[in-house]
Design a protein around this motif. Structure first.
Motif, PDB file in Angstrom:
ATOM      1  N   MET A   1       9.583 -12.756  -6.532  1.00 59.30           N
ATOM      2  CA  MET A   1       9.543 -11.304  -6.368  1.00 59.30           C
ATOM      3  C   MET A   1       8.908 -10.921  -5.034  1.00 59.30           C
ATOM      4  SD  MET A   1      11.087 -10.354  -9.018  1.00 59.30           S
ATOM      5  CE  MET A   1      10.920  -8.610  -8.708  1.00 59.30           C
TER       6      MET A   1
ATOM      7  N   TRP B   1      19.745  -1.142   0.602  1.00 61.25           N
ATOM      8  CA  TRP B   1      19.016  -0.374  -0.398  1.00 61.25           C
ATOM      9  C   TRP B   1      19.826   0.832  -0.860  1.00 61.25           C
ATOM     10  CZ3 TRP B   1      15.650  -0.398  -4.014  1.00 61.25           C
ATOM     11  CH2 TRP B   1      15.091   0.792  -4.483  1.00 61.25           C
TER      12      TRP B   1
ATOM     13  N   ALA C   1       5.387  -6.162  -0.700  1.00 60.82           N
ATOM     14  CA  ALA C   1       5.332  -4.867  -0.014  1.00 60.82           C
ATOM     15  C   ALA C   1       4.333  -4.898   1.138  1.00 60.82           C
ATOM     16  CB  ALA C   1       4.964  -3.769  -1.011  1.00 60.82           C
TER      17      ALA C   1
ATOM     18  N   LEU D   1       5.352  -8.063  -6.362  1.00 62.68           N
ATOM     19  CA  LEU D   1       5.853  -6.853  -5.697  1.00 62.68           C
ATOM     20  C   LEU D   1       4.852  -6.322  -4.675  1.00 62.68           C
ATOM     21  CD1 LEU D   1       7.407  -4.973  -8.761  1.00 62.68           C
ATOM     22  CD2 LEU D   1       8.637  -6.117  -6.916  1.00 62.68           C
TER      23      LEU D   1
ATOM     24  N   THR E   1      11.045  -8.733  -2.322  1.00 64.53           N
ATOM     25  CA  THR E   1      10.512  -7.436  -1.874  1.00 64.53           C
ATOM     26  C   THR E   1      10.352  -7.407  -0.360  1.00 64.53           C
ATOM     27  OG1 THR E   1       9.306  -7.256  -3.967  1.00 64.53           O
ATOM     28  CG2 THR E   1       8.640  -5.792  -2.188  1.00 64.53           C
ATOM     29  N   THR E   2       9.819  -8.480   0.205  1.00 69.96           N
ATOM     30  CA  THR E   2       9.655  -8.553   1.657  1.00 69.96           C
ATOM     31  C   THR E   2      11.006  -8.470   2.364  1.00 69.96           C
ATOM     32  OG1 THR E   2       7.649  -9.895   1.454  1.00 69.96           O
ATOM     33  CG2 THR E   2       8.788  -9.973   3.563  1.00 69.96           C
TER      34      THR E   2
END
Length: 517
Positions: free
Chosen positions: A251, A87, A208, A204, A255-256
């Motif tokens: 997505m 990230w 999350a 998303l 995201t996970t």
């Protein structure tokens, strides 16, 4: 009495086909170790070539269906890439990645569709379906080559980041085009944007929730195999749940993977568990890619490709031109907006390295049977995918060399080998210093071993000095390696304290602050 013989026969046949595919793939993996010339070809591209050879000999393995790719193969591939994407590096280039993934997808679809409609005479529906199918990039073989050659990590991040988010956008766009072709789509701009935001947003949010949920769950215990299994559940679970609620499964998985790889693995897993989980996903990615790329080549029907050569030629040309507009144009826009310069040579590699792969084929194969021209659509997409894999994929390394973007991997590897040998011989000397643990050892033999170890250390130090003189940049590599080691030690310490309950959250890395100061 129920007859169970037929299901048993079907299971045995499927198992035999699966083992045959696996055997061929593993044979291809071993081939470069036997014949060194094949080491020049990335493993995934070698699989495609072997698959094409099998197709030419009319040897068909397992039928490649869209369900097999999208439901079974895609989630682990996406999760593994997101798990390993840092990230800290992704957020530095979030602007160009988002521009490429969103606007770049629109440009790719429009470019291919306009070319096919105007030059090849295809209907708008067929042209849009081909464009949407080919909007998804799959640079796995290129990024593997980047790592092998030691290319700048930023290029890898840009290419992988674009691909991860672009896949989600391409799948959503394809769904809209299919709805348009069947007359069920609301073509108002507001409606399209609303649906896009909703589909991506659900993905998303689902990703999350699953990512943070698993992160805090693994913080409660230290069971490496259970934590490893939970990441597998998270990969497939986030995909299926997002799709169930009308969102983007792609997505959701991405995201996970990003959350677990950058957050959950730090607060909920000890260093040993992180290594175990990373190695598991590395194996699974290798396993799935081995099957997918072999079957891509084996899926080809040469007679069908020949019948659609005009459409394939136009598609390839339009696809390359559209990507050039996207990469160079949006790259210039990103440079102005974000201030993070993407040089012309870097954009050239991003342009040429935008290969297509399994997702494009899965989308083409999932075109409904009732849509006219389905077979030419599939053939055109397959032809374009094969071109990107074999022509573009095999010429990326010469392009890197010509643009002077080849990394310093050979020099770095030489340095690491010297350091490893120095560490080994220093330990040998330490052990010889405890000779009292081995009474009865002859003094002459002992002294000979000490002299041998000291002589090797002297030789290695001379070799290291020569390497530093020949490569002034080596000092930068040494400094970066030490800094990465210190960051890892600091991060692992905070993670252990969080797991032990002595901290309620993982602290920011002060060593990283010093690095960016």
């Amino acid at each position: 009495m129920i007859n169970t013989s037929l299901p048993k026969v079907a299971i045995e046949e499927n198992l035999e086909q699966f083992l045959l595919v696996l055997l061929v793939a593993l044979s291809v993996a071993i081939l470069p170790q036997i014949i060194s010339w094949f080491r020049r070809i990335p493993y995934t591209l070698l699989l495609v070539i072997v698959g094409l050879g099998l197709a030419l000999a009319d040897i068909r393995l397992v039928q490649l269906s869209p369900e097999l790719i999208l439901l079974i193969f895609l989630p682990p591939l996406l999760f593994e890439a997101a798990w390993n994407l840092k990230w800290s590096m992704l957020k530095q280039d979030l602007m160009p990645i988002c521009l490429y993934a969103i606007l770049g997808t629109v440009i790719a679809i429009a470019g291919v569709a306009i070319g096919l409609h105007q030059l090849a005479g295809l209907s708008v529906t067929m042209a849009l379906l081909i464009g949407a199918s080919l909007a998804a990039t799959d640079p796995v073989s290129v990024t593997a080559l980047f790592r092998e050659l030691g290319v700048d990590k930023r290029l890898t991040t840009l290419m992988e980041g674009e691909s991860l988010f672009n896949d989600g956008m391409a799948v959503v766009a394809f769904g809209l085009v299919v709805a348009f072709s069947q007359g069920t789509a609301n073509l108002a701009i507001g409606a399209i944007i609303t649906q896009l935001v909703m589909v991506v947003g659900i993905g998303l949010v689902t990703g999350a929730l699953v990512g943070f949920g698993i992160s805090y769950l693994t913080q409660r215990f230290d069971l490496p195999l259970v934590e490893q299994s939970l990441t597998l559940v998270a990969a497939y679970g986030s995909y299926l749940i997002a799709e169930k609620f009308g969102g983007s499964g792609v997505m959701g998985v991405v995201t996970t993977g990003l959350i677990l790889g950058n957050f959950g693995s730090r607060i909920g897993m000890n260093p040993r568990t992180r290594v175990i989980v990373s190695e598991f996903w590395e194996f699974l990615s290798f396993f799935v890619n081995s099957i997918v790329f072999l079957l891509i080549g084996d899926r080809i029907r040469f007679a069908v490709l020949a019948e659609n050569w005009v459409a394939i030629g136009v598609t390839i040309t339009a696809m390359i031109l559209a990507r050039a507009i996207s990469i160079y144009g949006l790259g210039s826009l990103s440079n102005r907006l974000a201030g993070a310069e993407i040089s012309i040579p870097e954009r050239t590699v991003l342009w040429w390295g935008g290969l297509r792969g399994a997702v494009s084929i899965a989308l083409a194969l999932s075109v409904p049977e009732n849509i006219p021209g389905r077979d030419p659509i599939v053939a055109t997409v397959l032809g374009a995918v094969i071109f990107t894999l074999l022509v573009q994929g095999l010429t990326v390394q010469p392009l890197l060399s010509r643009l002077d973007l080849l990394g310093n991997q050979p020099m770095r590897q030489h340095y690491l080998e010297i350091v490893a040998r120095q560490t080994a011989f220093n330990r040998v000397l330490e052990h010889l210093g405890e000779i009292d643990r081995h009474p009865g050892v002859e003094p002459d033999f002992y002294q000979y071993q000490v002299s041998l170890a000291q002589g090797e250390l002297t030789r290695l130090q001379t070799e290291l000095d020569d390497l530093q003189n020949d490569y002034p940049d080596l000092q930068t590599i040494i400094t970066e390696q030490l800094r990465d080691e210190l960051l890892a030690i600091e991060a692992d310490t905070y993670a252990q304290l969080v797991q032990a309950g002595r901290l309620d959250r993982e602290l920011s890395l002060l060593m990283q602050v010093e690095k960016t100061a």
